[in-house]
Design a protein around this motif. Structure first.
Motif, PDB file in Angstrom:
ATOM      1  N   ARG A  31       4.488  -3.215   5.530  1.00  6.75           N
ATOM      2  CA  ARG A  31       3.365  -4.032   5.082  1.00  6.75           C
ATOM      3  C   ARG A  31       3.290  -3.927   3.562  1.00  6.75           C
ATOM      4  NH1 ARG A  31      -2.853  -4.307   7.342  1.00  6.75           N
ATOM      5  NH2 ARG A  31      -3.370  -6.125   6.092  1.00  6.75           N
ATOM      6  N   SER A  32       2.903  -5.026   2.928  1.00  6.36           N
ATOM      7  CA  SER A  32       2.797  -5.064   1.469  1.00  6.36           C
ATOM      8  C   SER A  32       1.417  -5.540   1.057  1.00  6.36           C
ATOM      9  CB  SER A  32       3.844  -6.019   0.884  1.00  6.36           C
ATOM     10  OG  SER A  32       5.142  -5.578   1.194  1.00  6.36           O
ATOM     11  N   TRP A  33       0.988  -5.061  -0.097  1.00  6.67           N
ATOM     12  CA  TRP A  33      -0.288  -5.461  -0.676  1.00  6.67           C
ATOM     13  C   TRP A  33      -0.130  -5.587  -2.180  1.00  6.67           C
ATOM     14  CZ3 TRP A  33       0.138  -1.283   2.674  1.00  6.67           C
ATOM     15  CH2 TRP A  33      -0.561  -1.369   3.888  1.00  6.67           C
ATOM     16  N   LYS A  34      -0.985  -6.388  -2.803  1.00  2.00           N
ATOM     17  CA  LYS A  34      -1.128  -6.407  -4.259  1.00  2.00           C
ATOM     18  C   LYS A  34      -2.402  -5.633  -4.572  1.00  2.00           C
ATOM     19  CE  LYS A  34       1.470 -10.282  -5.899  1.00  2.00           C
ATOM     20  NZ  LYS A  34       2.518  -9.480  -6.497  1.00  2.00           N
ATOM     21  N   VAL A  35      -2.276  -4.626  -5.422  1.00  4.27           N
ATOM     22  CA  VAL A  35      -3.422  -3.797  -5.776  1.00  4.27           C
ATOM     23  C   VAL A  35      -3.967  -4.211  -7.138  1.00  4.27           C
ATOM     24  CG1 VAL A  35      -2.794  -1.826  -4.334  1.00  4.27           C
ATOM     25  CG2 VAL A  35      -1.853  -1.991  -6.632  1.00  4.27           C
ATOM     26  N   LYS A  36      -5.210  -3.787  -7.417  1.00  2.74           N
ATOM     27  CA  LYS A  36      -5.897  -4.170  -8.653  1.00  2.74           C
ATOM     28  C   LYS A  36      -5.234  -3.615  -9.902  1.00  2.74           C
ATOM     29  CE  LYS A  36     -10.453  -4.420  -6.497  1.00  2.74           C
ATOM     30  NZ  LYS A  36     -11.788  -3.807  -6.401  1.00  2.74           N
ATOM     31  N   SER A  37      -4.639  -2.430  -9.786  1.00  3.02           N
ATOM     32  CA  SER A  37      -4.039  -1.782 -10.951  1.00  3.02           C
ATOM     33  C   SER A  37      -3.037  -0.731 -10.476  1.00  3.02           C
ATOM     34  CB  SER A  37      -5.128  -1.094 -11.793  1.00  3.02           C
ATOM     35  OG  SER A  37      -5.703  -0.024 -11.067  1.00  3.02           O
ATOM     36  N   PHE A  38      -2.261  -0.233 -11.402  1.00  2.91           N
ATOM     37  CA  PHE A  38      -1.317   0.834 -11.108  1.00  2.91           C
ATOM     38  C   PHE A  38      -2.040   2.037 -10.514  1.00  2.91           C
ATOM     39  CE2 PHE A  38       1.094   4.600 -12.450  1.00  2.91           C
ATOM     40  CZ  PHE A  38       2.348   4.300 -11.934  1.00  2.91           C
ATOM     41  N   THR A  39      -3.162   2.422 -11.111  1.00  2.00           N
ATOM     42  CA  THR A  39      -3.885   3.596 -10.617  1.00  2.00           C
ATOM     43  C   THR A  39      -4.498   3.331  -9.243  1.00  2.00           C
ATOM     44  OG1 THR A  39      -5.839   2.994 -11.909  1.00  2.00           O
ATOM     45  CG2 THR A  39      -4.342   4.598 -12.874  1.00  2.00           C
ATOM     46  N   LYS A  40      -4.910   2.087  -8.955  1.00  2.00           N
ATOM     47  CA  LYS A  40      -5.411   1.776  -7.617  1.00  2.00           C
ATOM     48  C   LYS A  40      -4.290   1.913  -6.580  1.00  2.00           C
ATOM     49  CE  LYS A  40      -9.758   0.945  -8.212  1.00  2.00           C
ATOM     50  NZ  LYS A  40     -10.768   1.836  -7.616  1.00  2.00           N
ATOM     51  N   GLY A  41      -3.063   1.584  -6.977  1.00  2.00           N
ATOM     52  CA  GLY A  41      -1.922   1.794  -6.085  1.00  2.00           C
ATOM     53  C   GLY A  41      -1.732   3.263  -5.761  1.00  2.00           C
ATOM     54  N   LEU A  42      -1.862   4.100  -6.778  1.00  2.00           N
ATOM     55  CA  LEU A  42      -1.741   5.545  -6.555  1.00  2.00           C
ATOM     56  C   LEU A  42      -2.887   6.070  -5.690  1.00  2.00           C
ATOM     57  CD1 LEU A  42      -0.582   6.674 -10.091  1.00  2.00           C
ATOM     58  CD2 LEU A  42       0.823   6.280  -8.060  1.00  2.00           C
ATOM     59  N   GLU A  43      -4.091   5.529  -5.888  1.00  2.00           N
ATOM     60  CA  GLU A  43      -5.227   5.929  -5.055  1.00  2.00           C
ATOM     61  C   GLU A  43      -5.008   5.511  -3.601  1.00  2.00           C
ATOM     62  OE1 GLU A  43      -8.851   4.412  -6.785  1.00  2.00           O
ATOM     63  OE2 GLU A  43      -8.387   5.327  -8.722  1.00  2.00           O
ATOM     64  N   LEU A  44      -4.445   4.328  -3.395  1.00  2.00           N
ATOM     65  CA  LEU A  44      -4.126   3.888  -2.037  1.00  2.00           C
ATOM     66  C   LEU A  44      -3.108   4.836  -1.411  1.00  2.00           C
ATOM     67  CD1 LEU A  44      -4.103   1.992   0.389  1.00  2.00           C
ATOM     68  CD2 LEU A  44      -2.568   0.484  -0.895  1.00  2.00           C
ATOM     69  N   PHE A  45      -2.102   5.207  -2.178  1.00  2.00           N
ATOM     70  CA  PHE A  45      -1.109   6.155  -1.671  1.00  2.00           C
ATOM     71  C   PHE A  45      -1.759   7.477  -1.277  1.00  2.00           C
ATOM     72  CE2 PHE A  45       2.856   4.323  -3.994  1.00  2.00           C
ATOM     73  CZ  PHE A  45       2.925   3.300  -3.063  1.00  2.00           C
ATOM     74  N   GLN A  46      -2.731   7.945  -2.052  1.00  4.92           N
ATOM     75  CA  GLN A  46      -3.403   9.205  -1.719  1.00  4.92           C
ATOM     76  C   GLN A  46      -4.187   9.071  -0.416  1.00  4.92           C
ATOM     77  OE1 GLN A  46      -3.125  12.360  -3.322  1.00  4.92           O
ATOM     78  NE2 GLN A  46      -3.925  12.784  -1.280  1.00  4.92           N
ATOM     79  N   ALA A  47      -4.852   7.940  -0.233  1.00  5.61           N
ATOM     80  CA  ALA A  47      -5.598   7.708   1.013  1.00  5.61           C
ATOM     81  C   ALA A  47      -4.642   7.687   2.207  1.00  5.61           C
ATOM     82  CB  ALA A  47      -6.388   6.407   0.919  1.00  5.61           C
ATOM     83  N   VAL A  48      -3.488   7.041   2.039  1.00  7.77           N
ATOM     84  CA  VAL A  48      -2.482   7.003   3.103  1.00  7.77           C
ATOM     85  C   VAL A  48      -1.905   8.408   3.322  1.00  7.77           C
ATOM     86  CG1 VAL A  48      -0.189   6.120   3.724  1.00  7.77           C
ATOM     87  CG2 VAL A  48      -1.926   4.567   2.794  1.00  7.77           C
ATOM     88  N   ALA A  49      -1.681   9.142   2.239  1.00  4.98           N
ATOM     89  CA  ALA A  49      -1.137  10.500   2.349  1.00  4.98           C
ATOM     90  C   ALA A  49      -2.074  11.408   3.132  1.00  4.98           C
ATOM     91  CB  ALA A  49      -0.872  11.080   0.962  1.00  4.98           C
ATOM     92  N   ASP A  50      -3.381  11.250   2.945  1.00  2.00           N
ATOM     93  CA  ASP A  50      -4.342  12.062   3.687  1.00  2.00           C
ATOM     94  C   ASP A  50      -4.214  11.816   5.187  1.00  2.00           C
ATOM     95  OD1 ASP A  50      -5.262  13.084   1.272  1.00  2.00           O
ATOM     96  OD2 ASP A  50      -7.033  11.774   1.208  1.00  2.00           O
ATOM     97  N   ILE A  51      -4.065  10.558   5.577  1.00  2.00           N
ATOM     98  CA  ILE A  51      -3.877  10.219   6.991  1.00  2.00           C
ATOM     99  C   ILE A  51      -2.532  10.762   7.482  1.00  2.00           C
ATOM    100  CG2 ILE A  51      -3.513   8.323   8.630  1.00  2.00           C
ATOM    101  CD1 ILE A  51      -5.462   6.669   6.892  1.00  2.00           C
ATOM    102  N   ALA A  52      -1.488  10.550   6.685  1.00  2.00           N
ATOM    103  CA  ALA A  52      -0.148  10.981   7.077  1.00  2.00           C
ATOM    104  C   ALA A  52      -0.089  12.495   7.289  1.00  2.00           C
ATOM    105  CB  ALA A  52       0.876  10.544   6.027  1.00  2.00           C
ATOM    106  N   GLU A  53      -0.712  13.240   6.408  1.00  3.19           N
ATOM    107  CA  GLU A  53      -0.733  14.696   6.547  1.00  3.19           C
ATOM    108  C   GLU A  53      -1.459  15.107   7.823  1.00  3.19           C
ATOM    109  OE1 GLU A  53       0.491  17.582   4.739  1.00  3.19           O
ATOM    110  OE2 GLU A  53       1.834  15.934   4.214  1.00  3.19           O
ATOM    111  N   ALA A  54      -2.584  14.461   8.102  1.00  2.00           N
ATOM    112  CA  ALA A  54      -3.350  14.775   9.318  1.00  2.00           C
ATOM    113  C   ALA A  54      -2.543  14.455  10.571  1.00  2.00           C
ATOM    114  CB  ALA A  54      -4.670  14.011   9.321  1.00  2.00           C
TER     115      ALA A  54
END
Length: 95
Positions: free
Chosen positions: A20-43
């Motif tokens: 799945r692909s998305w366009k994010v608001k900014s580079f840092t928003k992309g990193l924040e999205l990755f962190q949110a996904v990482a939290d789920i992935a770790e769990a």
């Protein structure tokens, strides 16, 4: 075959993956999205491939490396990612 809304099944050299692909608001928003996904992935103990290209193009690929393709866990992870409030990260028009 199972489906998760918004996710595409692709065959990359004989390996089935969800992506799945998305366009994010900014580079840092992309990193924040990755962190949110990482939290789920770790769990879940199940880790997707995360790609940030350009400054605002996010792509997530999910597949089970040890199985060489898709398993039920991949669909579960995609569904849980869909449960995130993505609007805080995305441009107005989601890709």
């Amino acid at each position: 075959m199972l489906e998760v809304p918004g996710w595409n099944m692709v065959d990359e050299g004989g390996t089935l993956k969800l992506n799945r692909s998305w366009k994010v608001k900014s580079f840092t928003k992309g990193l924040e999205l990755f962190q949110a996904v990482a939290d789920i992935a770790e769990a879940e103990g199940h880790h997707p491939d995360l790609h940030l290209t350009g400054w605002n193009n996010v792509k997530i690929e999910i597949w089970t490396h040890s199985a060489g393709g898709l398993t039920e866990n991949d669909y579960i992870l995609a569904s849980k990612i869909n449960g995130l409030d993505l609007q805080q990260f995305l441009t107005r028009k989601a890709a």
